[in-house]
Design a protein around this motif. Structure first.
Motif, PDB file in Angstrom:
ATOM      1  N   LEU A 252     -87.770 -30.164  24.642  1.00 22.87           N
ATOM      2  CA  LEU A 252     -88.736 -29.421  24.890  1.00 22.87           C
ATOM      3  C   LEU A 252     -89.094 -29.074  26.402  1.00 22.87           C
ATOM      4  N   TYR A 253     -89.027 -30.019  27.173  1.00 20.95           N
ATOM      5  CA  TYR A 253     -89.491 -29.916  28.639  1.00 20.95           C
ATOM      6  C   TYR A 253     -88.402 -29.871  29.581  1.00 20.95           C
ATOM      7  N   PHE A 254     -87.258 -30.431  29.171  1.00 26.85           N
ATOM      8  CA  PHE A 254     -85.943 -30.625  30.361  1.00 26.85           C
ATOM      9  C   PHE A 254     -84.865 -30.059  29.619  1.00 26.85           C
ATOM     10  N   ASN A 255     -84.712 -28.515  29.781  1.00 25.01           N
ATOM     11  CA  ASN A 255     -83.678 -27.877  29.126  1.00 25.01           C
ATOM     12  C   ASN A 255     -83.029 -26.797  30.263  1.00 25.01           C
ATOM     13  N   MET A 256     -82.135 -26.182  29.798  1.00 27.79           N
ATOM     14  CA  MET A 256     -81.520 -25.060  30.617  1.00 27.79           C
ATOM     15  C   MET A 256     -82.657 -24.059  31.224  1.00 27.79           C
ATOM     16  N   PHE A 257     -83.421 -23.846  30.536  1.00 30.61           N
ATOM     17  CA  PHE A 257     -84.429 -22.883  30.909  1.00 30.61           C
ATOM     18  C   PHE A 257     -85.455 -23.394  32.040  1.00 30.61           C
ATOM     19  N   THR A 258     -85.766 -24.725  31.549  1.00 28.68           N
ATOM     20  CA  THR A 258     -86.883 -25.289  32.602  1.00 28.68           C
ATOM     21  C   THR A 258     -85.925 -25.805  33.904  1.00 28.68           C
ATOM     22  N   PHE A 259     -84.640 -25.805  33.797  1.00 34.90           N
ATOM     23  CA  PHE A 259     -84.084 -25.929  35.016  1.00 34.90           C
ATOM     24  C   PHE A 259     -83.745 -24.693  35.733  1.00 34.90           C
ATOM     25  N   LEU A 260     -83.550 -23.619  35.394  1.00 34.12           N
ATOM     26  CA  LEU A 260     -83.543 -22.552  35.833  1.00 34.12           C
ATOM     27  C   LEU A 260     -84.872 -21.893  36.460  1.00 34.12           C
ATOM     28  N   ILE A 261     -85.892 -22.298  35.659  1.00 35.13           N
ATOM     29  CA  ILE A 261     -87.261 -21.385  35.964  1.00 35.13           C
ATOM     30  C   ILE A 261     -87.605 -21.600  37.388  1.00 35.13           C
ATOM     31  N   PRO A 262     -87.797 -23.055  37.974  1.00 34.63           N
ATOM     32  CA  PRO A 262     -88.175 -23.508  39.211  1.00 34.63           C
ATOM     33  C   PRO A 262     -87.202 -22.742  40.356  1.00 34.63           C
ATOM     34  N   ILE A 263     -86.135 -22.555  39.780  1.00 39.01           N
ATOM     35  CA  ILE A 263     -84.918 -22.056  40.894  1.00 39.01           C
ATOM     36  C   ILE A 263     -85.404 -20.497  41.164  1.00 39.01           C
ATOM     37  N   LEU A 264     -85.450 -19.782  39.810  1.00 40.22           N
ATOM     38  CA  LEU A 264     -86.007 -18.427  40.026  1.00 40.22           C
ATOM     39  C   LEU A 264     -87.265 -18.459  40.950  1.00 40.22           C
ATOM     40  N   ILE A 265     -88.244 -19.197  40.367  1.00 45.00           N
ATOM     41  CA  ILE A 265     -89.577 -19.017  41.131  1.00 45.00           C
ATOM     42  C   ILE A 265     -89.377 -19.105  42.567  1.00 45.00           C
ATOM     43  N   ALA A 266     -88.700 -20.155  42.866  1.00 38.40           N
ATOM     44  CA  ALA A 266     -88.540 -20.628  44.400  1.00 38.40           C
ATOM     45  C   ALA A 266     -87.845 -19.212  45.087  1.00 38.40           C
ATOM     46  N   ALA A 267     -86.623 -18.543  44.481  1.00 36.75           N
ATOM     47  CA  ALA A 267     -86.201 -17.423  44.976  1.00 36.75           C
ATOM     48  C   ALA A 267     -87.131 -16.432  45.043  1.00 36.75           C
ATOM     49  N   LEU A 268     -87.765 -16.054  43.979  1.00 33.01           N
ATOM     50  CA  LEU A 268     -89.076 -14.962  44.151  1.00 33.01           C
ATOM     51  C   LEU A 268     -89.927 -15.236  45.220  1.00 33.01           C
ATOM     52  N   ILE A 269     -90.279 -16.699  45.393  1.00 33.18           N
ATOM     53  CA  ILE A 269     -91.260 -16.861  46.767  1.00 33.18           C
ATOM     54  C   ILE A 269     -90.420 -16.606  47.816  1.00 33.18           C
ATOM     55  N   GLY A 270     -89.208 -16.893  48.073  1.00 36.25           N
ATOM     56  CA  GLY A 270     -88.288 -16.550  49.148  1.00 36.25           C
ATOM     57  C   GLY A 270     -88.393 -14.957  49.418  1.00 36.25           C
ATOM     58  N   GLY A 271     -88.170 -14.374  48.498  1.00 32.62           N
ATOM     59  CA  GLY A 271     -88.092 -13.000  48.512  1.00 32.62           C
ATOM     60  C   GLY A 271     -89.328 -12.338  48.751  1.00 32.62           C
ATOM     61  N   VAL A 272     -90.329 -12.479  48.444  1.00 31.05           N
ATOM     62  CA  VAL A 272     -91.638 -12.233  48.801  1.00 31.05           C
ATOM     63  C   VAL A 272     -92.007 -12.485  50.363  1.00 31.05           C
ATOM     64  N   SER A 273     -91.602 -13.766  50.697  1.00 28.11           N
ATOM     65  CA  SER A 273     -91.606 -14.160  51.974  1.00 28.11           C
ATOM     66  C   SER A 273     -91.047 -13.351  52.833  1.00 28.11           C
ATOM     67  N   ALA A 274     -89.734 -12.913  52.688  1.00 26.27           N
ATOM     68  CA  ALA A 274     -89.053 -12.086  53.362  1.00 26.27           C
ATOM     69  C   ALA A 274     -89.594 -10.614  53.482  1.00 26.27           C
ATOM     70  N   MET A 275     -90.249 -10.388  52.418  1.00 30.46           N
ATOM     71  CA  MET A 275     -90.872  -8.955  52.440  1.00 30.46           C
ATOM     72  C   MET A 275     -92.089  -8.713  53.134  1.00 30.46           C
ATOM     73  N   GLU A 276     -92.862  -9.794  53.350  1.00 30.24           N
ATOM     74  CA  GLU A 276     -93.904  -9.892  54.026  1.00 30.24           C
ATOM     75  C   GLU A 276     -93.800 -10.010  55.283  1.00 30.24           C
ATOM     76  N   GLU A 277     -92.498 -10.732  55.902  1.00 30.33           N
ATOM     77  CA  GLU A 277     -92.188 -10.564  57.022  1.00 30.33           C
ATOM     78  C   GLU A 277     -91.440  -9.387  57.548  1.00 30.33           C
ATOM     79  N   ALA A 278     -90.870  -8.573  56.735  1.00 31.69           N
ATOM     80  CA  ALA A 278     -90.425  -7.123  57.008  1.00 31.69           C
ATOM     81  C   ALA A 278     -91.528  -6.224  57.264  1.00 31.69           C
ATOM     82  N   ARG A 279     -92.812  -6.244  56.588  1.00 29.27           N
ATOM     83  CA  ARG A 279     -93.880  -5.550  56.713  1.00 29.27           C
ATOM     84  C   ARG A 279     -94.488  -5.937  58.089  1.00 29.27           C
ATOM     85  N   ASP A 280     -94.524  -7.246  58.388  1.00 25.66           N
ATOM     86  CA  ASP A 280     -95.280  -7.814  59.839  1.00 25.66           C
ATOM     87  C   ASP A 280     -94.323  -7.081  61.054  1.00 25.66           C
ATOM     88  N   THR A 281     -92.863  -7.195  60.750  1.00 26.43           N
ATOM     89  CA  THR A 281     -91.967  -6.670  61.745  1.00 26.43           C
ATOM     90  C   THR A 281     -92.305  -5.323  62.106  1.00 26.43           C
TER      91      THR A 281
END
Length: 193
Positions: free
Chosen positions: A157-186
């Protein structure tokens, strides 16, 4: 069986030598080949531990008296996936900084859609799994209430394919938001000049 348990107990120690490479990657002072080897090792290691947790999860119709062997590999699974997700977030941020806003927005939209699908998949998976507990006479009461929610029957219930991919997608989302913010600052700095 004893050798398998010994390997699983020693497996978290594999991450200790990787910490200097990981810190160099986070600081941006890494060699390209070193980063790919580290990312591949973390991905495969995390996937291995998630698979081991699935293998150690006892089917509902089997009575288990050996305790929860999957607890041995849960800690290294979490450490591995957190380190790999961090690498993914940093990589996405560095990669998207060089791209235009339209591509960053498209990436963020796709990432949010995939993340939503993974969350929906996890909810359905948990509901289906819990329905199996209810479906077999007295299993819900016997397994969940006697052992608690984290036991040898509910590991997946806690360790499966979905919980394997969710943290990776959240980290990618944070990385994308970080890049967007840097583009605005630039863009703000360019307007000032």
């Amino acid at each position: 069986m004893e050798s398998l348990i010994a390997i699983l107990l020693l497996a978290p120690l594999l991450f200790v030598p990787l910490l200097p490479m990981f810190l160099r990657y986070v600081q941006g002072t890494h060699a390209g080949d070193e980063a790919w080897k580290l990312a591949l090792f973390l991905f495969l290691g995390s996937a291995f531990f998630f698979i081991m947790i699935d293998l150690f999860t006892v089917p509902l119709h089997v009575t288990s008296g050996n305790g929860n062997l999957a607890l041995l590999v849960m800690a290294p699974a979490v450490v591995g996936i957190v380190l790999f997700a961090t690498m993914v977030g940093i990589f996405v941020s560095r990669l998207l900084r060089r791209q235009g806003k339209a591509l960053i927005r498209g990436f963020l939209l796709g990432d949010v859609l995939l993340l939503g699908l993974m969350i929906i998949g996890e909810v359905w998976f948990v509901r289906d799994s819990l329905a199996q507990f209810d479906g077999e006479a007295g299993i819900l009461a016997a397994h969940l209430f006697r052992f608690g929610m984290l036991n040898q029957y509910t590991n997946t219930l806690y360790f499966n394919m979905f919980t394997f991919l969710i943290p990776i997608l959240i980290a990618a989302l944070i990385g994308g938001v970080s890049a967007m913010e840097e583009a605005r600052d630039t863009k703000r700095v360019e307007k000032m000049l």
